[in-house]
Enzyme design. Sequence first.
Site, PDB file in Angstrom:
ATOM      1  N   ASP A   1      -5.194  -0.365   3.536  1.00 40.35           N
ATOM      2  CA  ASP A   1      -6.053   0.233   2.514  1.00 40.35           C
ATOM      3  C   ASP A   1      -6.529  -0.784   1.483  1.00 40.35           C
ATOM      4  O   ASP A   1      -7.329  -0.461   0.610  1.00 40.35           O
ATOM      5  CB  ASP A   1      -5.385   1.432   1.838  1.00 40.35           C
TER       6      ASP A   1
ATOM      7  N   ASP B   1      -0.757  -1.611   5.415  1.00 40.11           N
ATOM      8  CA  ASP B   1      -1.243  -0.314   5.879  1.00 40.11           C
ATOM      9  C   ASP B   1      -2.761  -0.213   5.898  1.00 40.11           C
ATOM     10  O   ASP B   1      -3.313   0.844   6.198  1.00 40.11           O
ATOM     11  CB  ASP B   1      -0.640   0.829   5.060  1.00 40.11           C
TER      12      ASP B   1
ATOM     13  N   ASP C   1      -3.773  -5.550   3.907  1.00 46.60           N
ATOM     14  CA  ASP C   1      -2.347  -5.418   3.643  1.00 46.60           C
ATOM     15  C   ASP C   1      -1.715  -4.631   4.782  1.00 46.60           C
ATOM     16  O   ASP C   1      -2.378  -4.299   5.764  1.00 46.60           O
ATOM     17  CB  ASP C   1      -2.092  -4.771   2.278  1.00 46.60           C
TER      18      ASP C   1
ATOM     19  N   SER D   1       2.949   0.132   2.338  1.00 43.29           N
ATOM     20  CA  SER D   1       1.774  -0.662   1.995  1.00 43.29           C
ATOM     21  C   SER D   1       2.034  -2.164   2.090  1.00 43.29           C
ATOM     22  O   SER D   1       2.349  -2.687   3.151  1.00 43.29           O
ATOM     23  CB  SER D   1       1.287  -0.242   0.603  1.00 43.29           C
TER      24      SER D   1
END
EC number: 5.4.2.10
Length: 449
Positions: free
Chosen positions: A247, A245, A243, A104
């Site tokens: 999400d 990733d 961010d 993340s």
Amino acid sequence: MSARKYFGTDGIRGRVGQGVISADFVLRLGNALGRVLTQGRSKRPLVLIGKDTRISGYMFEAALEAGLVAAGADVQLIGPMPTPAIAFLTSTLRADAGVVISASHNPHYDNGIKFFSAEGEKLDDATEAAIEAALDEPFHTVESERLGKAIRTRDAIGRYIEFCKASVARGFTLHGLKMVLDCAHGATYHIAPMLFRELGAEVVVIGAAPDGLNINAGVGSTHIDNLAAKVRECGAHLGIAFDGDGDRVLMADDQGNPVDGDDLLYVLARSWQASGRLTGTVVGTLMTNYGLEQALAALHIPFQRAKVGDRYVHQALVEGGGTLGGETSGHLLCLDRASTGDGIVSALQVLEALGRDGQSLREALASLSKVPQKTVNVRLDGGTAKAIVEAVNVQQALQQAQAAVQGRGRAFLRPSGTEPVVRVTVEADDAGLMQDTLDRLSGAVRDAA
């Protein structure tokens, strides 16, 4: 439920090469997942594997693939894609599970593994427990004729872009809008600029040149000042930061003012209420600003707090029949459009709301007054964080702090589950009151520690 051995609140995560974030463990993890999925099945299960842009993703992708194939599962390799895209593709491609290799918003030297069910949702506790149990069993390779196969999917990007577009009205356009996109050198680097340009926006892109080591490095939603400066520099109407990733999403308005998840939740809740789209209770977390709670109350919009973590926000929404929730960090859930937190879809919902209401982002937030909030991490010399929080003198100090800010804010303690730290948070409508109360409460925790 017994304590998890490997899984945290959002999969498995840590420093690459240390503990469980190693190639040999991930090989066994893939094998364990494959064995869980093949139980009681006559045909081979299908598992999708996606990843973000960090360099260790190559190693872990190969390890997962080998473990799954050895257990008799078929694999589709998606490559670098946002985490929510894997959730969507797992469902739409009728896969039995989806796996994302990502840490993340963490630096490149961390990595992790997240899982999705066949419905594109995070795994339930029972399935996680079954995988953990299988991990403690020997690695197993099926007979040659039952081995799985692995292929690389070529049309994933197009499928996901069309899904994102379908989350807004058919006539929705961004013509005339100039925006800055910060893709954090992460999983949205190729998709987000393409999508927003297809919708008609003039897009200035930063953080879209991943090299495997620069993910989240001075860019993305954890470095919002970078986005804010670029918005001011090029005179954009707004900026959007994801961010690593994809999400999470945060924004900046036309003056470069940072816009966090609480702000975006307010924009959506108010607009959805006016359009009749809002259903059930809006869900935030313990960290959601008191000012947002008050603003929603003034609009007669029900609001509740869940534990910190988007899985708990999701759980509260499902249990309460709501569709809108999120965290200050930018994890937003629009469950009538996506099964999980999706930065791109959430950004589109905000842009659609602004267009429908005829407001700029700054204008939409003019009626929201957040209160000063600060968190102090008190590191412990001995004892557990939970024991310190439950100590009599600390509880007395907490009650005094809560009385001091009653009706004007909140005071609460959160014992860390991963390190010897107690997080002390106070917010109040007056900065002096907030700081004084925080000093007293954190002092009591330090004395007990």
